[in-house]
Scaffold this active site. Structure first.
Site, short mmCIF file in Angstrom:
data_model
loop_
_atom_site.label_atom_id
_atom_site.label_comp_id
_atom_site.label_asym_id
_atom_site.label_seq_id
_atom_site.Cartn_x
_atom_site.Cartn_y
_atom_site.Cartn_z
N HIS A 133 -20.87 -9.78 11.09
CA HIS A 133 -21.06 -9.48 12.51
C HIS A 133 -20.44 -10.55 13.39
O HIS A 133 -19.94 -10.28 14.48
CB HIS A 133 -22.55 -9.31 12.81
CG HIS A 133 -23.03 -7.94 12.51
ND1 HIS A 133 -24.16 -7.69 11.76
CD2 HIS A 133 -22.52 -6.74 12.81
CE1 HIS A 133 -24.30 -6.39 11.65
NE2 HIS A 133 -23.33 -5.79 12.27
N ARG A 144 0.00 3.78 5.29
CA ARG A 144 -0.85 3.71 4.10
C ARG A 144 -1.63 5.03 3.98
O ARG A 144 -2.74 5.15 4.49
CB ARG A 144 -1.84 2.56 4.21
CG ARG A 144 -1.23 1.17 4.12
CD ARG A 144 -2.33 0.11 4.25
NE ARG A 144 -1.93 -1.20 3.80
CZ ARG A 144 -1.62 -2.22 4.60
NH1 ARG A 144 -1.67 -2.07 5.90
NH2 ARG A 144 -1.29 -3.40 4.09
N ARG A 163 4.17 5.76 2.61
CA ARG A 163 3.90 5.33 1.23
C ARG A 163 3.02 6.37 0.55
O ARG A 163 2.04 6.83 1.12
CB ARG A 163 3.17 3.99 1.23
CG ARG A 163 2.81 3.56 -0.19
CD ARG A 163 2.25 2.19 -0.22
NE ARG A 163 0.89 2.12 0.27
CZ ARG A 163 0.21 0.97 0.40
NH1 ARG A 163 0.79 -0.17 0.12
NH2 ARG A 163 -1.03 0.97 0.84
N ASN A 212 1.23 -8.90 0.02
CA ASN A 212 -0.20 -9.10 -0.30
C ASN A 212 -0.40 -9.00 -1.81
O ASN A 212 -1.01 -9.86 -2.44
CB ASN A 212 -1.07 -8.05 0.39
CG ASN A 212 -0.76 -7.95 1.87
OD1 ASN A 212 -0.29 -8.90 2.46
ND2 ASN A 212 -1.03 -6.80 2.45
N ASP A 213 0.09 -7.90 -2.37
CA ASP A 213 -0.06 -7.75 -3.81
C ASP A 213 0.91 -8.65 -4.58
O ASP A 213 0.58 -9.15 -5.64
CB ASP A 213 0.13 -6.28 -4.23
CG ASP A 213 -1.16 -5.51 -4.04
OD1 ASP A 213 -2.21 -6.02 -4.46
OD2 ASP A 213 -1.14 -4.41 -3.46
N CYS A 262 6.56 -5.47 4.35
CA CYS A 262 5.47 -4.77 5.04
C CYS A 262 4.11 -5.38 4.71
O CYS A 262 3.09 -4.86 5.13
CB CYS A 262 5.48 -3.29 4.72
SG CYS A 262 5.17 -2.93 2.99
#
Ligand code: PEP
Ligand code: MG
Length: 581
Positions: free
Chosen positions: A216, A318, A354, A465-466, A513
């Site tokens: 939060h 995505r 994708r 990222n991956d 990306c």
């Protein structure tokens, strides 16, 4: 049990906010604490801390005599009701997410689950304070075991406990003091009810020792638009009154920095934000080298909102995020309608769709995921098509249909490609539907053999990222391993450079990306490698474009070369800063 729904997370924004940078601040003569950046921006001000929590001492009060237990139960019920009522009142006077957070905490205060557990303890002879403490502990343990988003709700439970205990003891309600000058609120974790009432003119930044990007604290900081860093190790040792510099872009808290440079850092962050707000595209360097600046989206609504930015198109749609709550495979027609929304939003512009990247952290109910011990290394992305070829075939048909309906022919790419053969299979299928095929480079194997992958496809898009996760063997969701999954890791960037070079050699476009493209400085380095497009969360588009417009292609190339010569993420960033400013 608790009717408490965890906040739905916008993954495109979230991952943008998860960019971790672990550079050493220029103000290093003083201690620099590292955390997870949540809301960008820089502020310099004295620390304030929430008021002292009531003592929740368990044993001091002994047993309650049998004949007094009913009265003790009533005392407890009245205290819990008073706390809930005050929270509801504050919810009624607040707006937006603040109001929702307060209302959710009020609901939790009246939840029969923990109230019943506390009442039972009182009936068994526990004094109310001990009963509250024991009941909340019981649920804290349960939520912690559940992990993830539920574990982040533990703070809400403890907040209820502290308020009810203070009420029982006749103490003032615990919470954040109202400062008389702009201040930075630091805490172990912030109670949602406290963060919800904050005035952003007076509390100009937040930093917490605990908390995750979906806590939060993070949600409210985003709404207030104040810089925020969570999971800051060592923050508890910084006393109230200390001057700190909070950098919500890098995830850094500098304790007692030199005043001059600190104020300059705040002013610079303001200048950068203003320059970004004025940038209107298209993406080019100062000397006119074009690099398309695109947006990452997850549905039609996000695409329409990205269209309000200077984004020149969509570099990553995505698709799996459209179906996270869908039980059965959507029909071709249903899918086509969704995809066409994105194509329509960017009519006449590039859109890269994708195919479903289902599995691992994004399981889809209808994808038939096997039970796996290690899903990030399992059947995810394109690998699902091996056992379930219909899923890919239907999706490609739906994309082709959407293209026909909208008149905007998209490019289409597959996630998690590891071999040239997988790339060929995908490309053949996509071409049979009249689509332009490409693949994502997210697996080191594909980066290393990018030249052979490119024999079959028309473009590459690098998912940093991956690629960072698999190159560094470090879970991208782990805050503890954030230093390893930093996209500035030179090993990751070496693979990026290799894939870009392979594209340049055959004249095929190679974009980025992943979140690396959302970092303005790193975007310039990627430009120096030779990427043809940069695609980032819509919120990052202007910052990237504005930075690119300030530097020349030669500067980008020099920075790229310098970064590749370093041995750590921090060194790489410092080297790029030295060249690009
Ligand atoms: C990536 O891995 O960099 C990427 C863009 O894909 P996702 O973040 O959706 O896994
Ligand atoms: Mg990926």
């Amino acid at each position: 049990m608790f009717g408490f729904t965890p906040e739905r997370v916008d993954l495109s924004t979230l991952s943008c906010n998860l960019v971790h940078m672990t550079v050493t601040s220029p103000l290093t003569s003083h201690s620099v604490l590292h955390g997870v950046p949540v809301v960008p921006g820089v502020q310099y001000a004295p620390v304030i801390r929430p008021g002292k929590l009531p003592d929740v001492d368990n044993d001091a009060e002994g047993e309650i005599a049998e004949e007094k237990r009913a009265a003790e139960g009533e005392r407890f019920t009245a205290a819990a009701a008073a706390v809930a009522e005050r929270l509801r009142e504050r919810a009624a006077h607040a707006t937006g997410a603040a109001s929702e957070v307060l209302a959710a905490t009020a609901t939790l205060a009246t939840d029969r689950g923990w109230l019943g557990a506390a009442e039972k303890r009182i009936r068994d002879g526990a004094p109310a304070v001990r009963a509250v403490n024991g009941a909340i502990d019981q649920f804290v343990e349960m939520f912690t075991k559940l992990g993830g988003l539920m574990a982040e709700r533990v703070t809400d439970l403890r907040d209820i406990r502290d308020r009810v205990v203070a009420e029982l003891k006749g103490l003032p309600e615990p919470g954040v003091p109202v400062p008389d000058e702009p201040s930075i609120l630091c805490a172990e974790d912030l109670a949602p009810a406290d963060t919800a009432g904050l005035d952003p003119e007076l509390v100009v930044a937040l930093a917490t020792t605990l908390g995750g990007p979906t806590s939060h604290t993070a949600i409210i900081a985003r709404q207030l638009g104040i810089p925020c860093v969570v999971a800051v190790a060592g923050l508890d040792d910084v006393p109230a009154g200390t001057m700190v510099l909070v950098d919500g872009t890098r995830g850094i808290v500098t304790v007692s920095p030199d005043e001059g440079p600190a104020r300059e850092a705040v002013a610079e962050a303001k200048r950068v934000a203003e320059a970004a707000a004025n940038w209107s595209g298209p993406g080019t360097t100062a000397d006119g080298h074009a690099v398309a600046v695109l947006a990452n989206v997850q549905d039609g609504a996000a695409a329409r909102s990205a269209r309000q930015t200077p984004a020149e198109g969509v570099g990553l749609f995505r698709t799996e995020l459209c179906f996270l709550n869908t039980d059965t495979e959507p029909t071709v027609d249903e899918q086509a309608t969704i995809y066409a929304e994105v194509l329509d939003a960017f009519a006449g512009n590039k859109v890269v769709i994708r195919t479903l990247d289902a599995g691992s952290d994004k399981p889809l109910k209808f994808a038939g995921h096997p039970d796996e011990a290690n899903p990030a290394l399992g059947v995810r992305g394109i690998r699902i098509a091996a056992n379930n070829p219909g899923l890919l075939a239907n999706q490609l048909e739906a994309i082709a249909k959407a293209a026909e309906r909208s008149g905007n022919p998209p490019w289409v790419m597959a996630p998690m490609i590891a071999t040239a053969e997988e790339a060929k299979n995908f490309a053949d299928k996509a071409r049979s539907h009249g689509l332009t095929p490409g693949v994502m480079i997210e697996v080191p194997a594909a980066a290393l053999l990018a030249d052979r992958v490119l024999e079959h496809v028309d473009f590459l898009s690098i998912g940093t990222n991956d690629l960072a996760q698999y190159t560094m063997a470090a879970d991208r969701m782990s805050a503890e391993l954030a230093t390893l999954t930093d996209p500035w890791q030179p090993a990751v960037l070496a693979l990026v450079a290799m894939a870009v070079k392979a594209g340049a050699a055959v004249g095929k476009p190679v974009g980025v990306c992943g979140e690396a493209a959302a970092d303005p400085l790193l975007a310039c380095v990627l430009t120096g490698f030779g990427v043809t497009s940069l695609s980032a969360a819509a919120a990052a588009v202007q910052g990237v474009g504005a930075k690119l417009a300030q530097v020349t292609l030669q500067q980008c190339r020099d920075a790229a070369e310098a970064v590749l010569g370093t041995a750590s993420a921090a060194e790489g960033r410092a080297a790029a800063l030295a060249v690009l400013g």
